[in-house]
Scaffold this motif. Structure first.
Motif, PDB file in Angstrom:
ATOM      1  N   MET A 146      59.684 -58.074 -65.915  1.00 19.75           N
ATOM      2  CA  MET A 146      58.406 -58.015 -65.292  1.00 19.75           C
ATOM      3  C   MET A 146      57.651 -56.747 -64.686  1.00 19.75           C
ATOM      4  SD  MET A 146      58.609 -61.462 -62.524  1.00 19.75           S
ATOM      5  CE  MET A 146      60.002 -61.155 -61.742  1.00 19.75           C
ATOM      6  N   THR A 147      56.539 -56.872 -64.656  1.00 19.13           N
ATOM      7  CA  THR A 147      55.869 -55.591 -64.095  1.00 19.13           C
ATOM      8  C   THR A 147      55.680 -55.819 -62.709  1.00 19.13           C
ATOM      9  OG1 THR A 147      55.101 -55.098 -66.227  1.00 19.13           O
ATOM     10  CG2 THR A 147      54.121 -53.838 -64.494  1.00 19.13           C
ATOM     11  N   ILE A 148      56.140 -55.004 -61.815  1.00 19.56           N
ATOM     12  CA  ILE A 148      56.115 -55.136 -60.173  1.00 19.56           C
ATOM     13  C   ILE A 148      55.240 -53.899 -59.741  1.00 19.56           C
ATOM     14  CG2 ILE A 148      57.246 -55.879 -58.188  1.00 19.56           C
ATOM     15  CD1 ILE A 148      58.519 -57.752 -60.484  1.00 19.56           C
ATOM     16  N   LEU A 149      54.116 -54.499 -59.012  1.00 11.78           N
ATOM     17  CA  LEU A 149      53.572 -53.445 -57.841  1.00 11.78           C
ATOM     18  C   LEU A 149      54.505 -53.499 -56.831  1.00 11.78           C
ATOM     19  CD1 LEU A 149      51.190 -51.598 -56.944  1.00 11.78           C
ATOM     20  CD2 LEU A 149      49.821 -53.680 -56.536  1.00 11.78           C
ATOM     21  N   VAL A 150      54.707 -52.164 -56.299  1.00 11.86           N
ATOM     22  CA  VAL A 150      55.659 -52.073 -55.075  1.00 11.86           C
ATOM     23  C   VAL A 150      54.856 -51.348 -54.063  1.00 11.86           C
ATOM     24  CG1 VAL A 150      57.609 -51.508 -53.732  1.00 11.86           C
ATOM     25  CG2 VAL A 150      57.696 -52.304 -56.193  1.00 11.86           C
ATOM     26  N   THR A 151      54.025 -51.762 -53.115  1.00 11.58           N
ATOM     27  CA  THR A 151      53.290 -51.033 -52.282  1.00 11.58           C
ATOM     28  C   THR A 151      54.138 -50.529 -50.908  1.00 11.58           C
ATOM     29  OG1 THR A 151      52.841 -52.553 -50.460  1.00 11.58           O
ATOM     30  CG2 THR A 151      51.176 -52.603 -52.330  1.00 11.58           C
ATOM     31  N   GLY A 152      54.136 -49.198 -50.538  1.00 10.35           N
ATOM     32  CA  GLY A 152      55.231 -48.533 -49.697  1.00 10.35           C
ATOM     33  C   GLY A 152      56.568 -48.407 -50.492  1.00 10.35           C
ATOM     34  N   LEU A 184      52.384 -49.922 -41.048  1.00 10.12           N
ATOM     35  CA  LEU A 184      52.874 -49.254 -40.100  1.00 10.12           C
ATOM     36  C   LEU A 184      53.859 -49.913 -39.523  1.00 10.12           C
ATOM     37  CD1 LEU A 184      49.405 -48.456 -38.292  1.00 10.12           C
ATOM     38  CD2 LEU A 184      51.015 -46.881 -39.470  1.00 10.12           C
ATOM     39  N   SER A 185      55.159 -49.578 -38.852  1.00  9.30           N
ATOM     40  CA  SER A 185      56.017 -50.540 -38.361  1.00  9.30           C
ATOM     41  C   SER A 185      56.889 -50.072 -37.346  1.00  9.30           C
ATOM     42  CB  SER A 185      57.270 -50.593 -39.785  1.00  9.30           C
ATOM     43  OG  SER A 185      57.691 -49.235 -39.972  1.00  9.30           O
ATOM     44  N   LEU A 186      56.429 -49.364 -36.446  1.00  7.93           N
ATOM     45  CA  LEU A 186      57.327 -49.158 -35.230  1.00  7.93           C
ATOM     46  C   LEU A 186      56.870 -49.877 -34.003  1.00  7.93           C
ATOM     47  CD1 LEU A 186      57.110 -45.041 -35.782  1.00  7.93           C
ATOM     48  CD2 LEU A 186      59.209 -46.755 -36.469  1.00  7.93           C
ATOM     49  N   VAL A 187      57.981 -50.589 -33.389  1.00 12.15           N
ATOM     50  CA  VAL A 187      57.386 -51.461 -32.243  1.00 12.15           C
ATOM     51  C   VAL A 187      56.876 -50.378 -30.986  1.00 12.15           C
ATOM     52  CG1 VAL A 187      58.702 -52.727 -30.428  1.00 12.15           C
ATOM     53  CG2 VAL A 187      59.439 -52.938 -32.912  1.00 12.15           C
ATOM     54  N   THR A 208      45.132 -50.113 -33.698  1.00 12.22           N
ATOM     55  CA  THR A 208      45.571 -49.621 -35.041  1.00 12.22           C
ATOM     56  C   THR A 208      46.492 -50.576 -35.760  1.00 12.22           C
ATOM     57  OG1 THR A 208      45.098 -47.479 -34.334  1.00 12.22           O
ATOM     58  CG2 THR A 208      46.173 -47.430 -36.114  1.00 12.22           C
ATOM     59  N   TYR A 209      47.390 -50.966 -35.152  1.00 11.17           N
ATOM     60  CA  TYR A 209      48.362 -51.679 -36.022  1.00 11.17           C
ATOM     61  C   TYR A 209      47.730 -53.073 -36.299  1.00 11.17           C
ATOM     62  CZ  TYR A 209      52.507 -49.163 -35.691  1.00 11.17           C
ATOM     63  OH  TYR A 209      53.737 -48.208 -35.849  1.00 11.17           O
ATOM     64  N   LEU A 210      47.150 -53.677 -35.471  1.00 14.01           N
ATOM     65  CA  LEU A 210      46.442 -55.128 -35.942  1.00 14.01           C
ATOM     66  C   LEU A 210      45.525 -54.798 -36.930  1.00 14.01           C
ATOM     67  CD1 LEU A 210      46.234 -56.585 -32.310  1.00 14.01           C
ATOM     68  CD2 LEU A 210      47.883 -57.279 -34.184  1.00 14.01           C
ATOM     69  N   HIS A 211      44.967 -53.807 -36.857  1.00 14.40           N
ATOM     70  CA  HIS A 211      43.614 -53.538 -37.664  1.00 14.40           C
ATOM     71  C   HIS A 211      44.217 -53.109 -39.163  1.00 14.40           C
ATOM     72  CE1 HIS A 211      40.772 -51.012 -39.933  1.00 14.40           C
ATOM     73  NE2 HIS A 211      39.668 -51.923 -39.642  1.00 14.40           N
ATOM     74  N   ASP A 212      45.192 -52.053 -39.091  1.00 14.86           N
ATOM     75  CA  ASP A 212      45.478 -51.359 -40.289  1.00 14.86           C
ATOM     76  C   ASP A 212      46.386 -52.581 -41.157  1.00 14.86           C
ATOM     77  OD1 ASP A 212      43.890 -49.298 -39.409  1.00 14.86           O
ATOM     78  OD2 ASP A 212      45.568 -47.944 -39.762  1.00 14.86           O
ATOM     79  N   ASN A 213      47.366 -53.101 -40.484  1.00 11.92           N
ATOM     80  CA  ASN A 213      48.401 -53.801 -41.290  1.00 11.92           C
ATOM     81  C   ASN A 213      47.710 -54.970 -41.836  1.00 11.92           C
ATOM     82  OD1 ASN A 213      50.410 -51.830 -40.638  1.00 11.92           O
ATOM     83  ND2 ASN A 213      51.260 -53.376 -39.226  1.00 11.92           N
ATOM     84  N   VAL A 214      46.843 -55.479 -41.000  1.00 10.78           N
ATOM     85  CA  VAL A 214      46.196 -56.938 -41.237  1.00 10.78           C
ATOM     86  C   VAL A 214      45.158 -56.598 -42.477  1.00 10.78           C
ATOM     87  CG1 VAL A 214      44.663 -58.912 -40.712  1.00 10.78           C
ATOM     88  CG2 VAL A 214      46.841 -57.858 -39.130  1.00 10.78           C
ATOM     89  N   VAL A 215      44.369 -55.721 -42.176  1.00  7.68           N
ATOM     90  CA  VAL A 215      43.178 -55.280 -43.302  1.00  7.68           C
ATOM     91  C   VAL A 215      43.703 -54.882 -44.492  1.00  7.68           C
ATOM     92  CG1 VAL A 215      41.111 -53.679 -43.650  1.00  7.68           C
ATOM     93  CG2 VAL A 215      41.379 -54.955 -41.200  1.00  7.68           C
ATOM     94  N   ASN A 216      44.622 -53.934 -44.515  1.00  6.56           N
ATOM     95  CA  ASN A 216      45.144 -53.594 -45.516  1.00  6.56           C
ATOM     96  C   ASN A 216      45.794 -54.541 -46.625  1.00  6.56           C
ATOM     97  OD1 ASN A 216      44.430 -51.142 -45.021  1.00  6.56           O
ATOM     98  ND2 ASN A 216      46.342 -50.384 -44.536  1.00  6.56           N
ATOM     99  N   ALA A 217      46.558 -55.514 -45.728  1.00  5.32           N
ATOM    100  CA  ALA A 217      47.060 -56.682 -46.586  1.00  5.32           C
ATOM    101  C   ALA A 217      46.147 -57.725 -46.936  1.00  5.32           C
ATOM    102  CB  ALA A 217      48.097 -57.487 -45.779  1.00  5.32           C
TER     103      ALA A 217
END
Ligand code: UFG
Length: 335
Positions: free
Chosen positions: A1-7, A76-79, A88-97
């Motif tokens: 398979m060809t897999i895209l890995v973000t991050g 972003l992944s720091l509690v 920023t966490y809610l916006h960036d993580n959700v909008v990017n996904a």
């Protein structure tokens, strides 16, 4: 398979890229290198520097490749940071996904594995935590991942995009070949900080609170080896041919912060100075997984289930790469 890995240049992502390549898959890594490291990406993978916030870059990425599936780590992944900067966490993580999933739908890519988290469960009433435990994130980071899980639920319902949500408990350890490991800047995770204190690169480790209702008063976490997480991603990819799924990934055994320090002293043979500090906002007292479902359904079997192997591989990586990937990149450049 060809897999895209973000991050794919990050900690868990780079270990998954290595596992995918070992399995013979073609891998394209898309990473903005804000947290990740170019030197963490195996040379056999194609690397593209880009940001999920950039919809034009995503359209170009999907137009230029025919992906069979996506592994989505970039976030972003720091509690603690998420408690200081929730929006920023809610916006960036959700909008990017959302950008990513929209690009997938447009390109007709129908499989995604999400790097999700135990932080969905907040302060759970029942330990160990199974997949059907109540979702009640105790911090904006966990909330953002929950929102992405919901987004994927609707992508499946409305567009037939199948998803595997893998809720990691505490990722730890390093690749046993010594070439990949944990390297955050700034580092906030317990095991690398404890090992830095052992190596004398930090004066001490500060324990964030010893007044929790746990056996020794410090927080209890379920540590899971990063290569075992990578194995789970490969299994999840296979199951997406049939259905969407959600799994909790841990070892079903909790270790307190003090136990982690003691294990690190045993593994390194060095004394680790400890200082007591205040609680860190957003930290639940106990997070321990039940991973019975993925074991029963997909046959997942952790290869490094004990804390000692996690600390040992992390220590080996630290000893070989005291400056992390900066040192690795400098060594490559000097060749
Ligand atoms: N801790 C300390 N001192 C430190 C650093 C951490 O006492 O200097 C404690 C924390 O308070 C916590 C434990 O060590 O009780 C583990 O902390 P980490 O920062 O290593 O990890 P977290 O449990 O905060 O978070 C990690 C991932 C999250 C994920 C979560 C799920 O970073 O993405 O595990 O359990 F959501």
């Amino acid at each position: 398979m060809t897999i895209l890995v973000t991050g794919g240049a990050g900690y868990v992502g780079s270990h998954c890229v290595a596992a995918l390549l070992e399995r013979g898959h073609r891998v394209v890594v898309f990473d903005n290198l804000r947290q990740g490291h170019r030197a963490a990406v195996r040379p056999q993978a194609e690397f593209i520097q880009g940001d999920l916030a950039d919809r034009a870059a995503l359209a170009w990425l999907f137009a230029g490749h025919r992906f069979d599936a996506v592994l989505h780590f970039a976030a972003l992944s720091l509690v603690g940071e998420s408690m200081r900067d929730p929006h920023t966490y809610l916006h960036d993580n959700v909008v990017n996904a959302m950008n990513l999933v929209q690009a997938m739908v447009r390109a007709g890519v129908g499989k995604i594995v999400l790097s999700s988290t135990a932080a969905l469960f907040g302060t759970p009433e029942t330990i160990p935590i199974a997949e059907d435990a109540a979702i009640d994130p105790g911090n904006p980071y966990g909330e953002s991942k929950f929102m992405i899980e919901r987004l994927l639920h609707w992508a499946d319902r409305c567009h037939g995009v199948r998803s595997a949500c893998l809720r990691y408990f505490n990722a730890a350890g390093a690749h046993p070949d010594g070439t990949l490991g944990e390297d955050h800047n700034p580092e906030t995770h317990l095991i690398p900080l404890v090992l830095d204190a052992a190596a004398g690169r930090r004066p001490h480790i500060e324990i964030f609170g010893d007044d929790y209702s746990t056996p020794d008063g410090t927080c209890v976490r379920d540590y899971v080896h990063v290569c075992d997480l990578a194995d789970a991603h490969l299994l999840a990819l296979d199951v997406l041919a049939e259905r969407s799924c959600r799994y909790n990934l841990g070892n079903g055994r909790g270790y307190s912060v003090r136990e982690v320090v003691e294990t690190a002293e045993r593994v390194t043979g060095l004394r680790i100075p400890v200082r007591m500090g205040a609680r860190r906002p957003g930290d639940p007292p106990v997070l321990v997984a039940s991973s019975e479902r993925i074991k029963a359904e997909l046959g997942w079997q952790p290869r490094f289930p004990d804390l000692e192997s996690m600390v040992r591989t992390a220590w080996e990586w630290r000893r070989r790469h005291p400056d992390g990937f900066r040192g690795a990149a400098a060594a490559l450049a000097a060749e």
